[in-house]
Design a protein around this motif. Sequence first.
Motif, PDB file in Angstrom:
ATOM      1  N   VAL A 155       0.823  -1.216   0.000  1.00  8.17           N
ATOM      2  CA  VAL A 155       0.000   0.000   0.000  1.00  8.17           C
ATOM      3  C   VAL A 155       0.856   1.264   0.000  1.00  8.17           C
ATOM      4  O   VAL A 155       0.371   2.331   0.346  1.00  8.17           O
ATOM      5  CB  VAL A 155      -0.941   0.016   1.229  1.00  8.17           C
ATOM      6  N   SER A 156       2.091   1.151  -0.426  1.00  9.43           N
ATOM      7  CA  SER A 156       3.003   2.290  -0.316  1.00  9.43           C
ATOM      8  C   SER A 156       3.496   2.822  -1.654  1.00  9.43           C
ATOM      9  O   SER A 156       4.272   3.768  -1.681  1.00  9.43           O
ATOM     10  CB  SER A 156       4.205   1.894   0.547  1.00  9.43           C
ATOM     11  N   LEU A 157       3.077   2.223  -2.734  1.00  8.29           N
ATOM     12  CA  LEU A 157       3.418   2.755  -4.046  1.00  8.29           C
ATOM     13  C   LEU A 157       2.385   3.803  -4.446  1.00  8.29           C
ATOM     14  O   LEU A 157       1.361   3.982  -3.783  1.00  8.29           O
ATOM     15  CB  LEU A 157       3.479   1.626  -5.072  1.00  8.29           C
ATOM     16  N   ASP A 158       2.638   4.478  -5.547  1.00 12.41           N
ATOM     17  CA  ASP A 158       1.692   5.500  -6.010  1.00 12.41           C
ATOM     18  C   ASP A 158       0.360   4.880  -6.391  1.00 12.41           C
ATOM     19  O   ASP A 158      -0.690   5.522  -6.299  1.00 12.41           O
ATOM     20  CB  ASP A 158       2.271   6.251  -7.209  1.00 12.41           C
ATOM     21  N   LYS A 159       0.390   3.630  -6.841  1.00 14.51           N
ATOM     22  CA  LYS A 159      -0.832   2.898  -7.193  1.00 14.51           C
ATOM     23  C   LYS A 159      -0.893   1.631  -6.350  1.00 14.51           C
ATOM     24  O   LYS A 159       0.129   1.176  -5.837  1.00 14.51           O
ATOM     25  CB  LYS A 159      -0.837   2.546  -8.690  1.00 14.51           C
ATOM     26  N   PRO A 160      -2.090   1.030  -6.205  1.00 11.72           N
ATOM     27  CA  PRO A 160      -2.194  -0.215  -5.428  1.00 11.72           C
ATOM     28  C   PRO A 160      -1.287  -1.298  -5.995  1.00 11.72           C
ATOM     29  O   PRO A 160      -1.111  -1.416  -7.213  1.00 11.72           O
ATOM     30  CB  PRO A 160      -3.676  -0.595  -5.574  1.00 11.72           C
ATOM     31  N   ALA A 161      -0.713  -2.071  -5.093  1.00  8.16           N
ATOM     32  CA  ALA A 161       0.155  -3.178  -5.484  1.00  8.16           C
ATOM     33  C   ALA A 161      -0.510  -4.489  -5.106  1.00  8.16           C
ATOM     34  O   ALA A 161      -1.211  -4.578  -4.107  1.00  8.16           O
ATOM     35  CB  ALA A 161       1.519  -3.051  -4.824  1.00  8.16           C
ATOM     36  N   PRO A 201      -3.543  -4.029   7.819  1.00  4.59           N
ATOM     37  CA  PRO A 201      -2.306  -3.688   7.095  1.00  4.59           C
ATOM     38  C   PRO A 201      -2.564  -2.874   5.827  1.00  4.59           C
ATOM     39  O   PRO A 201      -1.683  -2.152   5.373  1.00  4.59           O
ATOM     40  CB  PRO A 201      -1.698  -5.055   6.753  1.00  4.59           C
ATOM     41  N   THR A 202      -3.764  -3.001   5.255  1.00  3.09           N
ATOM     42  CA  THR A 202      -4.044  -2.284   4.009  1.00  3.09           C
ATOM     43  C   THR A 202      -4.844  -1.007   4.230  1.00  3.09           C
ATOM     44  O   THR A 202      -5.245  -0.353   3.272  1.00  3.09           O
ATOM     45  CB  THR A 202      -4.790  -3.192   3.014  1.00  3.09           C
ATOM     46  N   GLY A 203      -5.104  -0.654   5.490  1.00  2.00           N
ATOM     47  CA  GLY A 203      -5.711   0.639   5.779  1.00  2.00           C
ATOM     48  C   GLY A 203      -7.192   0.741   5.522  1.00  2.00           C
ATOM     49  O   GLY A 203      -7.714   1.833   5.279  1.00  2.00           O
ATOM     50  N   PHE A 208      16.225 -14.406   2.149  1.00  2.06           N
ATOM     51  CA  PHE A 208      17.382 -14.533   1.273  1.00  2.06           C
ATOM     52  C   PHE A 208      18.118 -15.851   1.482  1.00  2.06           C
ATOM     53  O   PHE A 208      18.710 -16.387   0.549  1.00  2.06           O
ATOM     54  CB  PHE A 208      18.331 -13.355   1.484  1.00  2.06           C
ATOM     55  N   GLY A 209      18.082 -16.383   2.690  1.00  6.85           N
ATOM     56  CA  GLY A 209      18.767 -17.645   2.934  1.00  6.85           C
ATOM     57  C   GLY A 209      18.184 -18.793   2.140  1.00  6.85           C
ATOM     58  O   GLY A 209      18.864 -19.786   1.875  1.00  6.85           O
ATOM     59  N   ASP A 210      16.919 -18.656   1.748  1.00  9.38           N
ATOM     60  CA  ASP A 210      16.256 -19.682   0.936  1.00  9.38           C
ATOM     61  C   ASP A 210      16.120 -19.265  -0.524  1.00  9.38           C
ATOM     62  O   ASP A 210      15.539 -19.996  -1.323  1.00  9.38           O
ATOM     63  CB  ASP A 210      14.848 -19.955   1.484  1.00  9.38           C
ATOM     64  N   GLY A 211      16.581 -18.060  -0.862  1.00 10.11           N
ATOM     65  CA  GLY A 211      16.441 -17.580  -2.236  1.00 10.11           C
ATOM     66  C   GLY A 211      15.029 -17.187  -2.599  1.00 10.11           C
ATOM     67  O   GLY A 211      14.679 -17.128  -3.780  1.00 10.11           O
ATOM     68  N   CYS A 212      14.185 -16.900  -1.596  1.00 10.02           N
ATOM     69  CA  CYS A 212      12.768 -16.605  -1.824  1.00 10.02           C
ATOM     70  C   CYS A 212      12.546 -15.098  -1.732  1.00 10.02           C
ATOM     71  O   CYS A 212      12.912 -14.475  -0.730  1.00 10.02           O
ATOM     72  CB  CYS A 212      11.909 -17.336  -0.795  1.00 10.02           C
ATOM     73  N   VAL A 213      11.926 -14.513  -2.760  1.00  7.69           N
ATOM     74  CA  VAL A 213      11.729 -13.066  -2.840  1.00  7.69           C
ATOM     75  C   VAL A 213      10.244 -12.760  -2.918  1.00  7.69           C
ATOM     76  O   VAL A 213       9.535 -13.271  -3.796  1.00  7.69           O
ATOM     77  CB  VAL A 213      12.449 -12.469  -4.062  1.00  7.69           C
ATOM     78  N   HIS A 214       9.768 -11.920  -1.999  1.00  8.18           N
ATOM     79  CA  HIS A 214       8.372 -11.478  -2.014  1.00  8.18           C
ATOM     80  C   HIS A 214       8.269 -10.151  -2.761  1.00  8.18           C
ATOM     81  O   HIS A 214       9.138  -9.287  -2.633  1.00  8.18           O
ATOM     82  CB  HIS A 214       7.845 -11.306  -0.594  1.00  8.18           C
ATOM     83  N   ALA A 215       7.182  -9.995  -3.498  1.00 12.32           N
ATOM     84  CA  ALA A 215       6.990  -8.746  -4.240  1.00 12.32           C
ATOM     85  C   ALA A 215       5.518  -8.554  -4.534  1.00 12.32           C
ATOM     86  O   ALA A 215       4.855  -9.456  -5.057  1.00 12.32           O
ATOM     87  CB  ALA A 215       7.777  -8.788  -5.554  1.00 12.32           C
ATOM     88  N   ARG A 216       5.014  -7.385  -4.187  1.00 18.86           N
ATOM     89  CA  ARG A 216       3.685  -6.966  -4.629  1.00 18.86           C
ATOM     90  C   ARG A 216       3.881  -5.885  -5.672  1.00 18.86           C
ATOM     91  O   ARG A 216       4.674  -4.960  -5.461  1.00 18.86           O
ATOM     92  CB  ARG A 216       2.833  -6.497  -3.448  1.00 18.86           C
ATOM     93  N   ILE A 217       3.168  -5.990  -6.763  1.00 17.53           N
ATOM     94  CA  ILE A 217       3.468  -5.218  -7.974  1.00 17.53           C
ATOM     95  C   ILE A 217       2.253  -4.394  -8.370  1.00 17.53           C
ATOM     96  O   ILE A 217       1.113  -4.870  -8.272  1.00 17.53           O
ATOM     97  CB  ILE A 217       3.877  -6.178  -9.114  1.00 17.53           C
ATOM     98  N   ASP A 218       2.479  -3.181  -8.864  1.00 20.69           N
ATOM     99  CA  ASP A 218       1.371  -2.290  -9.232  1.00 20.69           C
ATOM    100  C   ASP A 218       0.858  -2.587 -10.650  1.00 20.69           C
ATOM    101  O   ASP A 218       0.911  -1.737 -11.534  1.00 20.69           O
ATOM    102  CB  ASP A 218       1.787  -0.815  -9.089  1.00 20.69           C
ATOM    103  N   PHE A 219       0.329  -3.788 -10.825  1.00 18.50           N
ATOM    104  CA  PHE A 219      -0.248  -4.164 -12.115  1.00 18.50           C
ATOM    105  C   PHE A 219      -1.344  -3.167 -12.503  1.00 18.50           C
ATOM    106  O   PHE A 219      -2.191  -2.810 -11.670  1.00 18.50           O
ATOM    107  CB  PHE A 219      -0.840  -5.574 -12.057  1.00 18.50           C
ATOM    108  N   PRO A 220      -1.383  -2.718 -13.755  1.00 16.08           N
ATOM    109  CA  PRO A 220      -2.321  -1.662 -14.158  1.00 16.08           C
ATOM    110  C   PRO A 220      -3.700  -2.208 -14.541  1.00 16.08           C
ATOM    111  O   PRO A 220      -4.165  -2.042 -15.670  1.00 16.08           O
ATOM    112  CB  PRO A 220      -1.617  -1.043 -15.369  1.00 16.08           C
ATOM    113  N   PHE A 221      -4.388  -2.830 -13.599  1.00 11.98           N
ATOM    114  CA  PHE A 221      -5.669  -3.439 -13.915  1.00 11.98           C
ATOM    115  C   PHE A 221      -6.718  -2.412 -14.342  1.00 11.98           C
ATOM    116  O   PHE A 221      -7.701  -2.763 -14.991  1.00 11.98           O
ATOM    117  CB  PHE A 221      -6.185  -4.242 -12.718  1.00 11.98           C
TER     118      PHE A 221
END
Length: 927
Positions: free
Chosen positions: A361-367, A597-599, A405-418
């Motif tokens: 919830v911290s990008l300019d658009k929803p992630a 968490p999402t306000g 990082f110890g497991d090579g696992c990366v979390h990411a929420r992305i601002d897809f332009p739906f």
Amino acid sequence: MNPVELLRDRLGDLTHLLDDSALTRGIYSSDASLYRVPPLVVARPENRDQLIALVRAALECRLPVTVRGAGTSCAGNAVGAGLVIDVAKHLNRIHVVDERTRTAVIDPGVVQETLQRAAAPHGLRLGPDPSTSSRCTVGGMIGNNACGPRALGYGRMSDNVVELEIIDGHGQLRVLGRDDFPELRSLVMAHLGVIRTEFGRFSRQVSGYSMEHLLPEKKFDVAKFFAGTEGTLGIITRATVRLTPDPSHRLMVALGYPSMDRAGDDISRLLKFRPTACEGLDRRIVDVVIRKRGADSVGRLPAGEGWMFVELAGEDPAEVRDRAEALLAEADTRAGWIVEDQEQAASLWKLRADGAGLAGVSLDKPAYGSWEDAAVPPEHLGDYLRDFEALLARHGLHSLPYGHFGDGCVHARIDFPFEAPDGRARYRAFMLEAAEMVASHGGSMSGEHGDGRARSELLPRMYSPEALKLFGAVKHLFDPENLLNPGVLVDPEPTDSNLRMVAATVSPLNLEDPEFVARVHQCSGVGKCLSDTTASGGVMCPSYQATRDEKDSTRGRARALQEMVNGSLITGGWRSREVAEALDLCLSCKGCSRDCPTGIDMAAYKSRVTHERLKGRLRPRNHYSLGWLPRWGRLITKLPGIGPLINVVGAAPGLGSLMKWAAGVDGRRQIPRFASRSARRRTTLPEGGGKGPVLIWVDSFSDCFESNSFAAVVQVLARLGYAPRALNEKACCGLTWISTGQLDGARRQLRHAAAVLAPFVEQGIPIVGVEPSCTSVWRSDAPELLPGDTNVKALKGKVLTLAEFLAKDPDFLPPDLSGHTIVAQPHCHHASVIGWQTDRALLKATGAELVQVGGCCGLAGNFGVEIGHHEVSVKVFEHDLGPAVTANPEAIVLADGFSCQTQLKGLAGRDSMSLAELLATHPARSA
């Protein structure tokens, strides 16, 4: 006969378990993913036998079955078009915790944190610790093969499964870990080559079926293999899981790097030191936490733009420290240290946790999630992070990645332009290219959340055709009719099918009010409202704590509103009966505005929906009585003798009941006693005051009902040398209009009050509020309802609580209350909107033992007195506040809120005092 009618016919006496109402179907149409798949019917079995009967009946009717725990699945694993079975509601019994064998036998709906509490007295715990541990169910953790940040130390869920009882797609009960599976064994023996070369290559290879557990050298462990099959092969009816002791000693090493990818380059060289956790993040996350929580929320960090927090654990503190020092020396950075202070270590772990929560919830658009938890072998992590950033840039997307990082696992929420016309196509293009990219690094589409509807279609990028055929053959053995969670893993749905946000963007309401649509869709479904947040001082979600019904949770209400926007299942728009039902038990406590968490601010949404639903229509009578209460209060206290007369009538058996009915008030409630004159008229304001004037803004509750709060504020301020002043004209914040959804009236009240109060700010005169709920209006509702009003803008943050004002005065000294216990109920608006930390610091400085109560008192303004709400109001009171005052019969009970004071008196017979009264009746200590 349609499938649901056929299922009812098969179930006989158990038909009461089925719910095919539009509201329930809408609430269960989504989990914590991007996907929306309305079920035909939902069931909540009350015991194991009912669960088995439901599954067998559905299979006989050829009705697809999807099992749901807490519904926190990020990939669309817990939504289905047939029968959705909720096992969290009732199937939550812990049968055995065996200290000798270090195992627990549990129902599938047991929440992980509940199991942790049961195992803790034995010095044991369930190892994996996902971020949703306060509400996720262990059955769901097995289904997704959950891990969490400490998988390096405790393994994945598959490493912690001992034995599972399941019902498969044939309707047969099987015990994995005990029964023989000759056909499965033969299938494995025929494909040893592909299993040995394509499966189990690194720890976070969660995508697909984990066939490596079935190898002869792994002792053909079907129970471990079942973890991560996402409900496609069978439904867990009972589980035996491994418990493990916690290490006695932990030590953190904080490392700083020039960038996050450089940290990723370094991780593989550090794994030889056997860390239990290794979390990575970069400057973007830190900046978000500072922006949202303040600079003090970030502990001391090593120099750099990317960081790793490495945890080492063991039984021998000297050995743990030796490992930490060796790791620090080995790390490819000189910016780092061993974190000696456990509080500092906790603050760094909290930085990582807060950043993860805020990333969406911290990008300019929803992630959004979906490409949420991809993983690569740790030795490829740095290259993967660089390629991932380049991929985002090529697609014009943004994210705040972090991860294990110890497991090579990366979390990411992305601002897809739906919201864009080509949003769905752009989402699909990214997902396909991301799959190719992670496969090129030998990685897995999922590292801990499962593939679900988001990534099952992508499995051909990762596995050979032979491996995919093997998945199909395994599925056929367990579920030949493809009725268990179809569309996932085998014969999957396309990744861009059934996207909730795509449907929302084309709804008529989105054209009319896109801001409201965006706000209700902020709910990601992560489900924090389903956990007992009040145990740690939170407020959300009091009605759910009382009913344990999904529709009464913040998430359930958000889903109902999202379905209202969609309009295909819940029809009628603002006047939808289902939406009114979902919002009915919302206390408008605003706890979600802070704790979610999402306000999500459900109080504001409820007010808006109520406003739209009743616009131009006759309202319920309590809207004219309770909603216009400030008007009636001013009238009553102006007319001599009317207040005492109403008090007598209200207490009379017959007339009192009639008066309550006419006002829409529950007959079991006591009507608060009106004052004979307003507080401003019956309180003498002192002259002089060398520190200058302070305006005490008196709300309608403190002014018109019997209360000493205003007089106490006057006394406290005068004692400090100020000249307290009060308004001679009306300045109502419109709170009761807001809570009853009369927003046009609320705006009129606010506009007038702001015009009256703003000149005091301009003159530099401080303003102190008395009632917390009214004071908080200037921090939240007023700016939202009148965003362009210059007077409202001038007042934001300027109407202070008494504690906030006193904290600015260097002469103020709190009284000495050593030896006393204070049970304090922060008003929910105070805690959620303003923040109660200043009050807490003041009370702690008195030397008293402070018992801070979480949750809501249950009255919540007009909510608890309205007809139809009494039982829930009482249950909310009995969840936190009631037990707290019962456990401390000699304590001082502190409650600033008029509602809290009324509830305490009415339900517990306990008198309480406001902070002002406490300070007025206890002199300050000597300097």
